[in-house]
Write an enzyme that holds these catalytic residues in place. Structure first.
Site, mmCIF file in Angstrom:
data_model
loop_
_atom_site.group_PDB
_atom_site.id
_atom_site.type_symbol
_atom_site.label_atom_id
_atom_site.label_comp_id
_atom_site.label_asym_id
_atom_site.label_seq_id
_atom_site.Cartn_x
_atom_site.Cartn_y
_atom_site.Cartn_z
ATOM 1 N N GLN A 171 2.402 10.144 -36.096
ATOM 2 C CA GLN A 171 1.090 10.786 -36.008
ATOM 3 C C GLN A 171 1.233 12.293 -35.820
ATOM 4 O OE1 GLN A 171 -2.168 9.569 -36.343
ATOM 5 N NE2 GLN A 171 -2.475 11.788 -36.401
ATOM 6 N N ASN A 199 0.544 8.126 -25.545
ATOM 7 C CA ASN A 199 1.720 8.268 -26.403
ATOM 8 C C ASN A 199 1.580 9.394 -27.427
ATOM 9 O OD1 ASN A 199 -0.271 6.916 -27.839
ATOM 10 N ND2 ASN A 199 0.963 5.100 -28.252
ATOM 11 N N CYS A 303 -6.677 11.281 -34.132
ATOM 12 C CA CYS A 303 -5.831 10.413 -34.963
ATOM 13 C C CYS A 303 -6.560 9.169 -35.457
ATOM 14 C CB CYS A 303 -4.548 10.047 -34.219
ATOM 15 S SG CYS A 303 -4.776 8.938 -32.831
ATOM 16 N N LEU A 304 -7.749 8.888 -34.942
ATOM 17 C CA LEU A 304 -8.570 7.756 -35.361
ATOM 18 C C LEU A 304 -7.939 6.424 -34.919
ATOM 19 C CD1 LEU A 304 -9.528 8.930 -38.987
ATOM 20 C CD2 LEU A 304 -10.700 9.432 -36.826
ATOM 21 N N ARG A 330 -0.869 11.299 -42.951
ATOM 22 C CA ARG A 330 0.003 10.247 -42.417
ATOM 23 C C ARG A 330 0.882 9.694 -43.538
ATOM 24 N NH1 ARG A 330 -1.259 7.305 -38.027
ATOM 25 N NH2 ARG A 330 0.792 6.402 -38.462
#
Length: 354
Positions: A171, A199, A303-304, A330
């Site tokens: 990501q 994370n 990042c959805l 991505r």
């Protein structure tokens, strides 16, 4: 006539082009930096140097330019297979890896918890050894980062972290490529993280300073990132001369920031904490009020999947929001990782200024 890989080979055969020229077309001339990633794992960006991170972003830009913009055919994964282990469901990680690997001519195999009970019906050690004999790389999206460490120890092929409880390196590479494309460089940018110490944030923490970026982080009390990772970040900030701010005030974090970033407040596996988390994150929604504290050229990343309590529609769908470009990237960054870890191909595009 469209000039692509197939046409080039036909013309080359007719013209008697040398094998060396063909090889340079497919695999690229030697890179302009001394980086060798073939055979490596990608478990965390902490283990990658500044030059290696730049190389991956350069590779992503190169593949995007050649394949998407120029319509070239680059079967760099032809004859190769990828095992995709997903303990956690995903839209972007699955599609980017599966379609990206296939676009490069390879065969991705998607394995859910219904297909492979990681460490349950078969030990992690045995799974890693079996998959090493049948595939060329393993991309694993897991709950426990220690599972990735064990697989990397036992496997003889590269292990790629598709997400773990500690890190989400794929990501962050996509985020950096998006910012590189938008700002024309990364050095000197200030990133403001407003939300959970999760994370995604921890992947920013172990990598941003290497690329010359400053971090301003706002998390509620009790939701801070891992203390061990904070200590690593403090060391890297001193080493690379960048600034690091940790606060509980979202507006303080946003002050003069170029990039506003947030993420889900409730990750998979945290559903039972929903009520507690929503209460703790009161006041952390990114809005235009937040943006007023930011730099005049501010942009927004997420990042959805996104929930309205994390960022309102006015910011999320504004021209300053890069979330859908970020989602597409991505694919190009994960393709760059796979090409770098599995082939000798080198970027043909001129090296960007980072």
């Amino acid at each position: 006539m469209l000039f692509n890989g197939r046409n080039f080979i036909s013309i080359a055969k007719l013209a008697g082009t040398s094998k060396q020229l063909l090889r340079q077309f497919w695999y690229g001339a030697p890179a302009q930096m001394n980086v060798h990633l073939k055979g490596r794992d990608l478990l965390t960006l902490q283990n990658y140097t500044a030059e290696e991170l730049k190389y991956l972003l350069w590779m992503a830009s190169d593949l995007k330019q050649r394949i998407k913009n120029k319509g070239e055919y680059l079967p760099l994964m032809q004859g190769k297979s990828l095992a995709m282990i997903f303990e956690k469901r995903s839209t972007r990680t699955r599609l980017s890896a599966e379609t990206g690997f296939a676009l490069l001519g390879g065969h991705p195999s998607f394995l859910t918890t219904q297909d492979i009970h990681l460490g349950t019906n078969e030990s992690l050690t045995d799974t890693a050894r079996v998959l090493s004999s049948m595939t060329n790389a393993i991309l694993a999206r897991v709950y426990n980062h220690n599972d990735l460490d064990l697989m990397a120890k036992e496997a003889t092929i590269p292990i790629i972290n598709g997400l773990s409880d500690l890190y989400h390196p794929l990501q962050i590479l996509a985020d950096y490529l998006t910012l590189q494309e938008h700002y024309g460089g990364l050095r000197g940018l200030t990133i403001a993280w407003i939300g959970d110490g999760n994370n995604v944030l921890q992947s920013f923490l172990v990598s941003a300073a290497k690329l010359g970026m400053h971090l301003r982080i706002a998390t509620p009390r009790g939701f801070e990132p891992d203390l061990r990772i904070i200590k690593i970040t403090e060391q890297k900030s001193k080493e690379y001369g960048t600034k690091l701010l940790l606060t509980t005030d979202p507006l303080e974090a946003a002050d003069s920031a170029n990039v506003l970033v947030t993420d889900t407040w409730i990750s998979m596996g945290q559903e039972e904490e929903k009520k507690e988390r929503l209460k703790a994150f009161q006041g952390y929604q990114v809005t235009m009020k937040t943006a007023k504290s930011a730099a005049s050229n501010w942009t927004f990343l997420h990042c959805l999947p996104r929930k309205p309590e994390e960022v309102d529609d006015e910011v999320f769908y504004s021209p300053r929001s890069l979330v859908f470009q970020e989602a597409e990237n991505r694919k190009w960054t994960i393709m760059a990782v796979m090409v770098s870890l599995l082939t000798d191909y080198s970027p043909q595009l001129r090296k960007p200024t980072f």
